[in-house]
Design a protein around this motif. Sequence first.
Motif, mmCIF file in Angstrom:
data_model
loop_
_atom_site.group_PDB
_atom_site.id
_atom_site.type_symbol
_atom_site.label_atom_id
_atom_site.label_comp_id
_atom_site.label_asym_id
_atom_site.label_seq_id
_atom_site.Cartn_x
_atom_site.Cartn_y
_atom_site.Cartn_z
ATOM 1 N N ARG A 103 60.717 -79.229 -61.520
ATOM 2 C CA ARG A 103 61.327 -77.973 -60.443
ATOM 3 C C ARG A 103 61.890 -78.553 -59.208
ATOM 4 O O ARG A 103 62.769 -77.894 -58.733
ATOM 5 N N GLN A 104 60.909 -79.198 -58.480
ATOM 6 C CA GLN A 104 61.178 -79.611 -56.993
ATOM 7 C C GLN A 104 62.428 -80.651 -56.942
ATOM 8 O O GLN A 104 63.288 -80.222 -56.153
ATOM 9 N N ALA A 105 62.481 -81.349 -57.836
ATOM 10 C CA ALA A 105 63.827 -82.367 -57.986
ATOM 11 C C ALA A 105 64.995 -81.387 -58.148
ATOM 12 O O ALA A 105 66.235 -81.718 -57.690
ATOM 13 N N HIS A 106 64.744 -80.633 -59.146
ATOM 14 C CA HIS A 106 65.960 -79.461 -59.488
ATOM 15 C C HIS A 106 66.261 -78.609 -58.229
ATOM 16 O O HIS A 106 67.510 -78.568 -58.070
ATOM 17 N N LEU A 107 65.520 -78.125 -57.542
ATOM 18 C CA LEU A 107 66.014 -77.361 -56.409
ATOM 19 C C LEU A 107 66.341 -78.360 -55.214
ATOM 20 O O LEU A 107 67.284 -77.694 -54.546
ATOM 21 N N ASP A 108 65.856 -79.447 -55.134
ATOM 22 C CA ASP A 108 66.294 -80.158 -54.032
ATOM 23 C C ASP A 108 67.991 -80.658 -54.418
ATOM 24 O O ASP A 108 68.710 -80.676 -53.622
ATOM 25 N N GLY A 109 68.201 -81.023 -55.712
ATOM 26 C CA GLY A 109 69.603 -81.184 -56.112
ATOM 27 C C GLY A 109 70.452 -79.996 -55.881
ATOM 28 O O GLY A 109 71.600 -80.135 -55.309
ATOM 29 N N ALA A 149 69.936 -77.674 -53.587
ATOM 30 C CA ALA A 149 70.187 -77.521 -52.116
ATOM 31 C C ALA A 149 71.340 -78.521 -51.513
ATOM 32 O O ALA A 149 72.153 -78.001 -51.021
ATOM 33 N N LYS A 150 71.402 -79.577 -51.978
ATOM 34 C CA LYS A 150 72.431 -80.595 -51.838
ATOM 35 C C LYS A 150 73.743 -80.108 -52.400
ATOM 36 O O LYS A 150 74.698 -80.402 -51.428
ATOM 37 N N ASP A 185 71.508 -82.721 -63.808
ATOM 38 C CA ASP A 185 70.297 -81.967 -63.319
ATOM 39 C C ASP A 185 69.040 -82.012 -64.249
ATOM 40 O O ASP A 185 68.980 -82.330 -65.332
ATOM 41 N N GLU A 237 74.862 -77.583 -49.802
ATOM 42 C CA GLU A 237 75.202 -77.872 -48.609
ATOM 43 C C GLU A 237 76.679 -78.667 -48.668
ATOM 44 O O GLU A 237 77.410 -78.405 -47.697
#
Length: 89
Positions: free
Chosen positions: A22-28, A30-31, A69, A34
């Motif tokens: 989940r965190q890696a998914h959300l970080d991706g 967000a990028k 993803d 941006e």
Amino acid sequence: MPKYIVWGSYCEDVLEKRVPYRQAHLDGLAKQKEAGVLITIGPTKDVTKVFGIYEAEDEATVRNLIESDPYWVNGIWTEYEVKEWIQAF
């Protein structure tokens, strides 16, 4: 630049199975947001489908983002479809 909709499905027991990714998914995501390529994405309330809108050079770009993803790589998303979208309003 063209816009694309993404419609896909989640695996069974998604809420438990997605935890390690989940965190890696959300970080991706967000990028992508941006960078301006991701407009919006999220699950249906019953967490069986995912819907997203992208603005990208071409469909291949969107497919590359989806397929790299962590949710796709690890089987959290089980299938998806990409369609070019014409925003009327």
